[in-house]
Structures are given as C-alpha cells and as structure tokens.
Design a protein around this motif. Structure first.
Motif, PDB file in Angstrom:
ATOM      1  N   ILE A  20       0.819  -1.257  -0.167  1.00 41.31           N
ATOM      2  CA  ILE A  20      -0.022   0.006   0.002  1.00 41.31           C
ATOM      3  C   ILE A  20       0.977   1.164  -0.085  1.00 41.31           C
ATOM      4  O   ILE A  20       1.940   1.052   0.493  1.00 41.31           O
ATOM      5  N   GLY A  21       0.250   2.308  -0.221  1.00 48.04           N
ATOM      6  CA  GLY A  21       0.912   3.666  -0.324  1.00 48.04           C
ATOM      7  C   GLY A  21       0.535   4.618  -1.330  1.00 48.04           C
ATOM      8  O   GLY A  21      -0.352   4.063  -2.344  1.00 48.04           O
ATOM      9  N   ASN A  22       0.900   5.756  -1.540  1.00 48.41           N
ATOM     10  CA  ASN A  22       0.549   6.792  -2.347  1.00 48.41           C
ATOM     11  C   ASN A  22       0.651   6.225  -3.918  1.00 48.41           C
ATOM     12  O   ASN A  22       1.773   5.540  -4.227  1.00 48.41           O
ATOM     13  N   SER A  23      -0.385   6.603  -4.860  1.00 46.40           N
ATOM     14  CA  SER A  23       0.231   6.322  -6.258  1.00 46.40           C
ATOM     15  C   SER A  23       1.290   7.199  -6.801  1.00 46.40           C
ATOM     16  O   SER A  23       1.731   8.175  -6.250  1.00 46.40           O
ATOM     17  N   GLY A  24       2.069   6.396  -7.368  1.00 52.34           N
ATOM     18  CA  GLY A  24       3.352   6.596  -8.014  1.00 52.34           C
ATOM     19  C   GLY A  24       4.513   6.504  -7.185  1.00 52.34           C
ATOM     20  O   GLY A  24       5.590   6.877  -7.515  1.00 52.34           O
ATOM     21  N   TRP A  68      -0.800  -8.496  -3.038  1.00 54.24           N
ATOM     22  CA  TRP A  68      -1.873  -7.574  -3.305  1.00 54.24           C
ATOM     23  C   TRP A  68      -1.359  -6.063  -3.334  1.00 54.24           C
ATOM     24  O   TRP A  68      -1.093  -5.544  -2.591  1.00 54.24           O
ATOM     25  N   ASP A  69      -1.081  -5.685  -4.617  1.00 53.51           N
ATOM     26  CA  ASP A  69      -0.923  -4.240  -4.999  1.00 53.51           C
ATOM     27  C   ASP A  69      -2.008  -3.442  -5.077  1.00 53.51           C
ATOM     28  O   ASP A  69      -2.960  -3.692  -6.134  1.00 53.51           O
ATOM     29  N   ILE A  70      -2.206  -2.585  -3.876  1.00 55.98           N
ATOM     30  CA  ILE A  70      -3.411  -1.682  -3.945  1.00 55.98           C
ATOM     31  C   ILE A  70      -3.284  -0.475  -4.276  1.00 55.98           C
ATOM     32  O   ILE A  70      -2.122   0.031  -4.265  1.00 55.98           O
TER      33      ILE A  70
END
Length: 198
Positions: A20-24, A68-70
């Motif tokens: 998990i984490g911010n886009s980019g 799982w890449d969220i």
C-alpha cells in the motif's frame, strides 16, 4: 529466496501480503521486481488492485507469498479495508524523493491497523519502504538515520530504502517482513501448545 521447481514438495502455507501507499510510489515496480525480477520504466496506474505470487523458501519450508498491490488512489479508505481481510502483513511504500509521500505512510498504516489484526490480536507486521532510492544521492541512500527514527516513531516493524530499478533492498525488505510473519505465527502456535498442555 525463490524456489524455481517445487515438484511434489508441499507448500507449508499461503501468506497474504498487501503493498500500500500513495500512487506513483512504485508499488507495481516493487512487486514485479520481487516476483519476476523485472523492471519497466513506465507502468499504467493500478486500478483497484493487482495480484502476484511467488513460492518462497524459509528454513527448508515452502510458502506461497500472495502480494496484493493496492491502488494508491484509494487514499487510505474503502479498498484497503476490503483487501485487508485475511492479510498477514504489509509493505507500506513511499517515494524516496517526496517527503509528503513518506508522511502519508502514517495514514496508510492507520487505515490498515483499523481494518485488520494479526492472529494474536495485534497489529499486522508492517515494513516501511522508501522506494526510488536510485534517484537519491549516494550519501542519502546510505544514511538511514531519519528513516529509522520515523519508522520507530510510527510503529513500523522495519524500514528500508529500496530501488525497484536496481534491486536495492527489494529482497531484503521482503525477507524481513516474511520472517516477522512466520516467527509471530510460530509464537502463537507455541503458546497454544503450552495452553493445551495445562
């Protein structure tokens, strides 16, 4: 460590790990580097989630690691909560070139902690990763002091500067997380055995 040919050997268990984490921040790049040893300069933004897996050997036992890449657009909310169910651990990722990205890992972790607990009732094992370290100066890559302080202050189990491009600390961060998960599972099993003896 990847076991290329499992033949008839038994998988000891499946582990579900969220990224998990911010886009980019480079979550998809991280996942692809660890599972396939591949890196591409350009990726499409993940929509909702993507799933990858790899067979991993730990202490002569094989585990299927399900990553799982969220999507980062989720912004700490509903999708994270939906996918957190049944998770064993987490990589929380930031972009090493953006302080705001690191600061927001705290919100991602809080959302996860509110969504799911480990089998012992505690917080899920969670490793903080600052990705894109290849864009930093050499002395910035080597200096871990501030990242470790931030990690401890905010309750992460470990912290690494990584680069999905060069492979820096990709295996090491995953090794650490998997080790924490397996050891905590063993501790739970040992306590249950002791309770059953009494």
């Amino acid at each position: 460590m990847l076991e290329q040919n499992t033949d008839d050997r038994t998988i000891t268990g499946d582990l579900k790990i969220l990224v998990i984490g911010n886009s980019g921040a480079g979550k998809t790049s991280f996942v692809n580097k660890w599972t396939k040893d591949k890196f591409e300069e350009v990726y499409k933004a993940t929509i909702v989630s993507e799933y990858s897996s790899k067979v991993y050997k730990y202490e002569d036992k094989l585990y299927k690691i399900n990553l799982w890449d969220i999507a980062g657009q989720d912004h700490f909310a509903s999708v994270t909560k939906a996918f957190a169910k049944g998770a064993h651990g987490c990589i929380t990722m930031s972009d090493a070139t953006q302080q705001a990205s690191l600061d927001q890992t705290v919100k991602w972790k809080e959302s996860l902690d509110d969504s799911e607990t480990f089998a012992d009732g505690g917080k899920l094992p969670n490793v903080l990763v600052q990705n894109k370290a290849d864009l930093l100066k050499n002395n910035e890559i080597k200096d871990r002091t501030e990242l470790e302080k931030f990690s401890k202050k905010n309750g992460f189990d470990a912290a690494f500067k990584t680069s999905a491009k060069t492979g820096l600390n990709i295996n090491e961060s995953m090794d650490r997380l998997i080790e924490i998960i397996i050891k905590r599972n063993k501790d739970i099993s040992a306590k249950e055995m002791n309770l059953n003896r009494n």
